[in-house]
Design a protein around this motif. Structure first.
Motif, PDB file in Angstrom:
ATOM      1  N   ALA A 114       0.831  -1.206   0.000  1.00  0.00           N
ATOM      2  CA  ALA A 114       0.000   0.000   0.000  1.00  0.00           C
ATOM      3  C   ALA A 114       0.864   1.255   0.000  1.00  0.00           C
ATOM      4  CB  ALA A 114      -0.935  -0.010   1.209  1.00  0.00           C
ATOM      5  N   LEU A 115       1.923   1.249   0.796  1.00  0.00           N
ATOM      6  CA  LEU A 115       2.804   2.414   0.855  1.00  0.00           C
ATOM      7  C   LEU A 115       3.518   2.614  -0.481  1.00  0.00           C
ATOM      8  CD1 LEU A 115       3.873   4.650   2.695  1.00  0.00           C
ATOM      9  CD2 LEU A 115       5.679   3.074   3.449  1.00  0.00           C
ATOM     10  N   ALA A 116       3.954   1.517  -1.089  1.00  0.00           N
ATOM     11  CA  ALA A 116       4.609   1.623  -2.398  1.00  0.00           C
ATOM     12  C   ALA A 116       3.646   2.151  -3.452  1.00  0.00           C
ATOM     13  CB  ALA A 116       5.153   0.249  -2.812  1.00  0.00           C
ATOM     14  N   ALA A 117       2.402   1.696  -3.403  1.00  0.00           N
ATOM     15  CA  ALA A 117       1.403   2.146  -4.378  1.00  0.00           C
ATOM     16  C   ALA A 117       1.124   3.630  -4.222  1.00  0.00           C
ATOM     17  CB  ALA A 117       0.116   1.344  -4.214  1.00  0.00           C
ATOM     18  N   TRP A 118       0.963   4.072  -2.984  1.00  0.00           N
ATOM     19  CA  TRP A 118       0.731   5.500  -2.743  1.00  0.00           C
ATOM     20  C   TRP A 118       1.901   6.338  -3.259  1.00  0.00           C
ATOM     21  CZ3 TRP A 118      -0.834  10.143  -2.209  1.00  0.00           C
ATOM     22  CH2 TRP A 118       0.003  11.100  -1.630  1.00  0.00           C
ATOM     23  N   ARG A 119       3.127   5.903  -2.930  1.00  0.00           N
ATOM     24  CA  ARG A 119       4.298   6.683  -3.333  1.00  0.00           C
ATOM     25  C   ARG A 119       4.463   6.702  -4.852  1.00  0.00           C
ATOM     26  NH1 ARG A 119       8.572   4.970   1.539  1.00  0.00           N
ATOM     27  NH2 ARG A 119       7.690   6.418   3.093  1.00  0.00           N
ATOM     28  N   TRP A 120       4.110   5.586  -5.492  1.00  0.00           N
ATOM     29  CA  TRP A 120       4.185   5.556  -6.954  1.00  0.00           C
ATOM     30  C   TRP A 120       3.181   6.538  -7.551  1.00  0.00           C
ATOM     31  CZ3 TRP A 120       0.690   4.534 -10.810  1.00  0.00           C
ATOM     32  CH2 TRP A 120       1.217   4.424 -12.097  1.00  0.00           C
ATOM     33  N   ALA A 121       1.956   6.518  -7.048  1.00  0.00           N
ATOM     34  CA  ALA A 121       0.931   7.427  -7.567  1.00  0.00           C
ATOM     35  C   ALA A 121       1.336   8.880  -7.339  1.00  0.00           C
ATOM     36  CB  ALA A 121      -0.413   7.144  -6.893  1.00  0.00           C
ATOM     37  N   ASP A 122       1.901   9.157  -6.183  1.00  0.00           N
ATOM     38  CA  ASP A 122       2.328  10.520  -5.863  1.00  0.00           C
ATOM     39  C   ASP A 122       3.439  10.977  -6.815  1.00  0.00           C
ATOM     40  OD1 ASP A 122       2.378  12.876  -4.189  1.00  0.00           O
ATOM     41  OD2 ASP A 122       4.242  12.116  -3.325  1.00  0.00           O
ATOM     42  N   ALA A 123       4.335  10.063  -7.159  1.00  0.00           N
ATOM     43  CA  ALA A 123       5.461  10.410  -8.031  1.00  0.00           C
ATOM     44  C   ALA A 123       5.094  10.418  -9.507  1.00  0.00           C
ATOM     45  CB  ALA A 123       6.613   9.435  -7.784  1.00  0.00           C
ATOM     46  N   HIS A 124       4.016   9.756  -9.876  1.00  0.00           N
ATOM     47  CA  HIS A 124       3.620   9.632 -11.284  1.00  0.00           C
ATOM     48  C   HIS A 124       2.231  10.224 -11.537  1.00  0.00           C
ATOM     49  CE1 HIS A 124       6.781   6.603 -10.777  1.00  0.00           C
ATOM     50  NE2 HIS A 124       7.025   6.754 -12.058  1.00  0.00           N
ATOM     51  N   ALA A 125       1.909  11.277 -10.799  1.00  0.00           N
ATOM     52  CA  ALA A 125       0.589  11.888 -10.904  1.00  0.00           C
ATOM     53  C   ALA A 125       0.241  12.254 -12.344  1.00  0.00           C
ATOM     54  CB  ALA A 125       0.518  13.124 -10.010  1.00  0.00           C
ATOM     55  N   ASP A 126       1.182  12.846 -13.063  1.00  0.00           N
ATOM     56  CA  ASP A 126       0.905  13.264 -14.437  1.00  0.00           C
ATOM     57  C   ASP A 126       0.492  12.089 -15.325  1.00  0.00           C
ATOM     58  OD1 ASP A 126       1.460  15.829 -13.742  1.00  0.00           O
ATOM     59  OD2 ASP A 126       3.481  15.865 -14.602  1.00  0.00           O
ATOM     60  N   GLU A 127       1.132  10.944 -15.123  1.00  0.00           N
ATOM     61  CA  GLU A 127       0.866   9.770 -15.960  1.00  0.00           C
ATOM     62  C   GLU A 127      -0.538   9.216 -15.745  1.00  0.00           C
ATOM     63  OE1 GLU A 127       3.836   6.745 -15.535  1.00  0.00           O
ATOM     64  OE2 GLU A 127       5.444   8.230 -15.278  1.00  0.00           O
ATOM     65  N   ILE A 128      -1.077   9.411 -14.569  1.00  0.00           N
ATOM     66  CA  ILE A 128      -2.392   8.825 -14.268  1.00  0.00           C
ATOM     67  C   ILE A 128      -3.487   9.894 -14.146  1.00  0.00           C
ATOM     68  CG2 ILE A 128      -1.513   6.705 -13.233  1.00  0.00           C
ATOM     69  CD1 ILE A 128      -1.742   7.961 -10.491  1.00  0.00           C
ATOM     70  N   GLY A 129      -3.204  11.075 -14.649  1.00  0.00           N
ATOM     71  CA  GLY A 129      -4.225  12.117 -14.715  1.00  0.00           C
ATOM     72  C   GLY A 129      -4.607  12.715 -13.389  1.00  0.00           C
ATOM     73  N   MET A 130      -3.674  12.714 -12.443  1.00  0.00           N
ATOM     74  CA  MET A 130      -3.940  13.308 -11.133  1.00  0.00           C
ATOM     75  C   MET A 130      -3.099  14.570 -10.950  1.00  0.00           C
ATOM     76  SD  MET A 130      -4.192  10.040  -8.543  1.00  0.00           S
ATOM     77  CE  MET A 130      -5.360   8.687  -8.826  1.00  0.00           C
ATOM     78  N   ILE A 131      -3.577  15.461 -10.094  1.00  0.00           N
ATOM     79  CA  ILE A 131      -2.865  16.694  -9.786  1.00  0.00           C
ATOM     80  C   ILE A 131      -1.901  16.432  -8.635  1.00  0.00           C
ATOM     81  CG2 ILE A 131      -3.082  19.092  -9.042  1.00  0.00           C
ATOM     82  CD1 ILE A 131      -5.921  19.069 -10.190  1.00  0.00           C
ATOM     83  N   ALA A 132      -0.629  16.586  -8.891  1.00  0.00           N
ATOM     84  CA  ALA A 132       0.364  16.377  -7.845  1.00  0.00           C
ATOM     85  C   ALA A 132       0.083  17.298  -6.659  1.00  0.00           C
ATOM     86  CB  ALA A 132       1.761  16.654  -8.400  1.00  0.00           C
ATOM     87  N   GLY A 133       0.192  16.731  -5.460  1.00  0.00           N
ATOM     88  CA  GLY A 133      -0.063  17.518  -4.265  1.00  0.00           C
ATOM     89  C   GLY A 133      -1.518  17.556  -3.847  1.00  0.00           C
ATOM     90  N   ARG A 134      -2.395  16.938  -4.649  1.00  0.00           N
ATOM     91  CA  ARG A 134      -3.827  16.882  -4.303  1.00  0.00           C
ATOM     92  C   ARG A 134      -4.338  15.452  -4.440  1.00  0.00           C
ATOM     93  NH1 ARG A 134      -6.753  21.540  -7.593  1.00  0.00           N
ATOM     94  NH2 ARG A 134      -8.583  20.668  -6.542  1.00  0.00           N
ATOM     95  N   ILE A 135      -3.571  14.540  -3.855  1.00  0.00           N
ATOM     96  CA  ILE A 135      -3.904  13.117  -3.913  1.00  0.00           C
ATOM     97  C   ILE A 135      -4.055  12.581  -2.494  1.00  0.00           C
ATOM     98  CG2 ILE A 135      -3.231  10.845  -4.766  1.00  0.00           C
ATOM     99  CD1 ILE A 135      -1.408  12.265  -6.779  1.00  0.00           C
ATOM    100  N   GLY A 136      -5.176  11.931  -2.245  1.00  0.00           N
ATOM    101  CA  GLY A 136      -5.427  11.351  -0.938  1.00  0.00           C
ATOM    102  C   GLY A 136      -5.308   9.838  -0.973  1.00  0.00           C
ATOM    103  N   VAL A 137      -5.411   9.226   0.199  1.00  0.00           N
ATOM    104  CA  VAL A 137      -5.483   7.770   0.311  1.00  0.00           C
ATOM    105  C   VAL A 137      -6.772   7.428   1.035  1.00  0.00           C
ATOM    106  CG1 VAL A 137      -3.005   7.320   0.266  1.00  0.00           C
ATOM    107  CG2 VAL A 137      -4.127   7.779   2.451  1.00  0.00           C
ATOM    108  N   GLY A 138      -7.307   6.264   0.751  1.00  0.00           N
ATOM    109  CA  GLY A 138      -8.546   5.886   1.413  1.00  0.00           C
ATOM    110  C   GLY A 138      -8.845   4.414   1.264  1.00  0.00           C
TER     111      GLY A 138
END
Length: 341
Positions: free
Chosen positions: A161-185
């Protein structure tokens, strides 16, 4: 639609009075709360079946998956779903990316983890709910599978889970997310994983997620008393099942004292990201979820807390047959949208 699914859904359209008559004759009341009539009917039927604790984990996963298919709602048609892989510490993790079909540019994001005591569950477990979150919150959602026990005991699920979160945070542009505005849930075990991610990122001195969405989370695997006793026998999560999950997930009972197993045991919750904490009235985990929300609030963390008094555990997967569950899930999605947008 299967015959079994048709029968279940037809029965659950009966008036409340008839459902209660078929489920013990009077409304189920615990701790001053009254269980939703449809939930009560499902609880009564579930009590007639062998507990998943009598099955091996593989059979329990299959049986639970089949049962949820009878209860879950239809996925939103306004959301595009794409299967992707996320790098994990022991290999690739299966994931699904949910984005609005008419999205213009990147969106705030949520990395989501399913329920199941770190023993059962998969991407399908929260598939419909993830489409609801994406549609209503107007955010992108990354639904990530993680390794399950007993094949992979603690800390495998946390590491994934921690690896997945960190990957999403580092690759926000690739997955259509705004860096710095990503939550976990997540819900239940997924909520537990999300709470630990928030704490681990703070301990590591990283910025961490923008939000922690904790739906009936496990926050203390040693919790005793209160709802753990009063709701001990309410379908679908019983005290017996919680003990079974813990026995399969942990290498040793003493690990429950680790803050990565029981985030409630952290001595300092200050500086964690804003939280949305939602519990269910008829759930052994109700009180520990509320207690964690209170501790977060006392530590100065902005908290939105709500207890869905008439619902039971796992309501996020019952939106097809329990109207109040659907309403609760829609409210959660709106909360996520307000927090991230």
């Amino acid at each position: 639609m299967s015959v079994q699914k048709f029968i279940v859904r037809t029965l659950l359209k009966l008036p409340d009075s008839i459902l209660i008559k078929m489920s013990g004759g009077k409304p189920l009341a615990i701790d001053g709360r009254i269980l939703d009539a449809r939930m009560q009917f499902l609880a009564a039927q579930g009590a007639k079946q062998p507990s998943i604790t009598t099955l091996d984990p593989v059979a329990a996963r299959a049986g639970t998956a089949d049962g949820l298919k009878l209860l879950d709602g239809a996925p939103s048609e306004s959301v595009t779903v794409r299967s992707i892989s996320v790098p994990g510490p022991a290999g690739s993790l299966a994931a699904r990316l949910y984005t609005l079909k008419d999205a213009q540019g990147p969106l705030p994001g949520l990395v989501y983890f399913h329920f199941g005591g770190c023993v059962i569950g998969d991407l399908d477990t929260c598939h419909t709910f993830c489409t609801m979150i994406a549609e209503i919150s107007q955010c992108a959602v990354l639904n990530v599978a993680y390794r399950l026990a007993p094949e992979h005991k603690f800390p495998a699920a946390i590491d994934d889970a921690l690896a997945a979160w960190r990957w999403a945070d580092a690759h926000a542009d690739e997955i259509g997310m705004i860096a710095g505005r990503i939550g976990v849930g997540g819900d239940s075990a997924g909520g537990y994983l999300s709470a630990v991610i928030a704490q681990e990122e703070r301990r590591a001195g990283r910025s961490g997620p923008s939000l922690q969405l904790l739906i009936y989370p496990v926050t203390d695997w040693e919790w005793q008393g209160g709802s753990m006793e009063s709701c001990a026998d309410v379908y679908p999560l019983t005290r017996e099942i919680m003990d079974w999950f813990g026995g399969l997930y942990l290498n040793d009972a003493a690990e429950a004292k680790d803050v990565r197993v029981s985030p409630m045991k952290s001595s300092d919750l200050a500086g964690l990201p804003p939280a949305i904490v939602v519990t269910a009235g008829f759930d052994p985990l109700r009180d520990q979820g509320a207690a964690y929300a209170e501790r977060l609030n006392a530590a100065g963390v902005p908290v939105t807390f709500r207890c869905e008094d008439s619902l039971a555990h796992a309501f996020t997967a019952m939106t097809g047959v329990v109207p109040k569950a659907k309403e609760a899930c829609e409210a959660i999605a709106r909360d996520v949208g307000r927090a991230l947008r």
